[in-house]
Motif scaffolding. Sequence first.
Motif, short mmCIF file in Angstrom:
data_model
loop_
_atom_site.label_atom_id
_atom_site.label_comp_id
_atom_site.label_asym_id
_atom_site.label_seq_id
_atom_site.Cartn_x
_atom_site.Cartn_y
_atom_site.Cartn_z
N HIS A 169 -24.96 31.75 15.24
CA HIS A 169 -25.10 31.25 16.61
C HIS A 169 -26.52 31.44 17.13
O HIS A 169 -26.99 30.68 17.98
CB HIS A 169 -24.10 31.98 17.51
N THR A 173 -28.11 28.33 15.51
CA THR A 173 -27.51 27.05 15.88
C THR A 173 -26.76 27.23 17.19
O THR A 173 -25.67 27.81 17.23
CB THR A 173 -26.53 26.56 14.79
N GLU A 174 -27.34 26.74 18.28
CA GLU A 174 -26.72 26.93 19.59
C GLU A 174 -25.38 26.23 19.69
O GLU A 174 -24.41 26.79 20.19
CB GLU A 174 -27.65 26.44 20.70
N ASP A 175 -25.32 24.99 19.22
CA ASP A 175 -24.09 24.21 19.25
C ASP A 175 -23.35 24.39 17.93
O ASP A 175 -23.67 23.74 16.94
CB ASP A 175 -24.40 22.73 19.50
N SER A 235 -20.57 23.43 16.98
CA SER A 235 -19.81 22.27 16.52
C SER A 235 -20.61 21.45 15.52
O SER A 235 -20.05 20.61 14.81
CB SER A 235 -19.39 21.39 17.70
N THR A 236 -21.91 21.68 15.43
CA THR A 236 -22.76 20.97 14.47
C THR A 236 -22.95 21.77 13.19
O THR A 236 -23.65 21.32 12.27
CB THR A 236 -24.14 20.67 15.08
#
Length: 296
Positions: A138, A141-143, A145-146
């Motif tokens: 996290h 990768t902030e999102d 879902s990607t």
Amino acid sequence: MTAQCLCLRDLGQEGIWRLLDAVRSQPEPSGALSGCRALCLTAHASPRTLEDRLSFAETLRTQGGMLREIAPEEWLHSTDALTLQTPLYASCADVILAQEWEPRRLAAFAANCPVPLLNMGNEAGHPALALADLALMHQRTEDLSTLRIAWVGGLNGLGFSLMEAAMYVPFELFMALPEWSMPDRDLLDLALRAGARIFLSREPHLVLDEADVVYCGAGPRAEDGAPLRASMRLAADALALSCPGAEVLTAETLSPACRADDRLLEAAMPVWTRRLRMRQHMQALLLRTLLHPAAL
């Protein structure tokens, strides 16, 4: 009800996200476990389990608590004996850490345990490590879902916890599993019904495509009597199918049990330093949550 975490489902979606968000929004806790007395009951001690014990011991030490370990030969493992021993363990600990317990026996112990209880890792799950790894991802990768996670090799507790996590966190989990390593059908069905994006295959190249994080899965134990399959050994050329800069993580830290090219294990070592630090950060938050549910 006494707070317990035997698997990620015990935390639920709100609990999991509170912990992940806490890692991103709060600095590493200091003194979060001041005065905490933790008792670790290990069912099967081995080099593979030593890292967890050392990690939790250091977490408690730096956070103002203490960990006492009871070796496998020093306590009785039968369900009947555990029922009688539970009050004794609870009287000398604020939280109990259970390592490598058989799942049914752990559930039976949990039903009578009057203090917070944490599964420190067994064949069915490794909630603290799975949460720490997700928090590490996290940060990058902030999102989520990607995010696509690939797993190549045999399943262990960490693999099962990632399958659980996929019910609550919207990453993709692509797993290439050998014939000797089958997922828990009940867990898989539950996860898929809950909307988890899990894809299973026997072919590593099918799961590595566009992966952001790649796990070297576990190899079969000698006592399993199962043959090793070269196709499940993660090789450097196969890793080229993943995204540029994909991080390599190991299912069993840097254990030789992981089925991977030696060069890939060497490449995973720089990540391990950050991974260990995140493990201790998450361990402190998780233990604090079990001891003081309103703390986060």
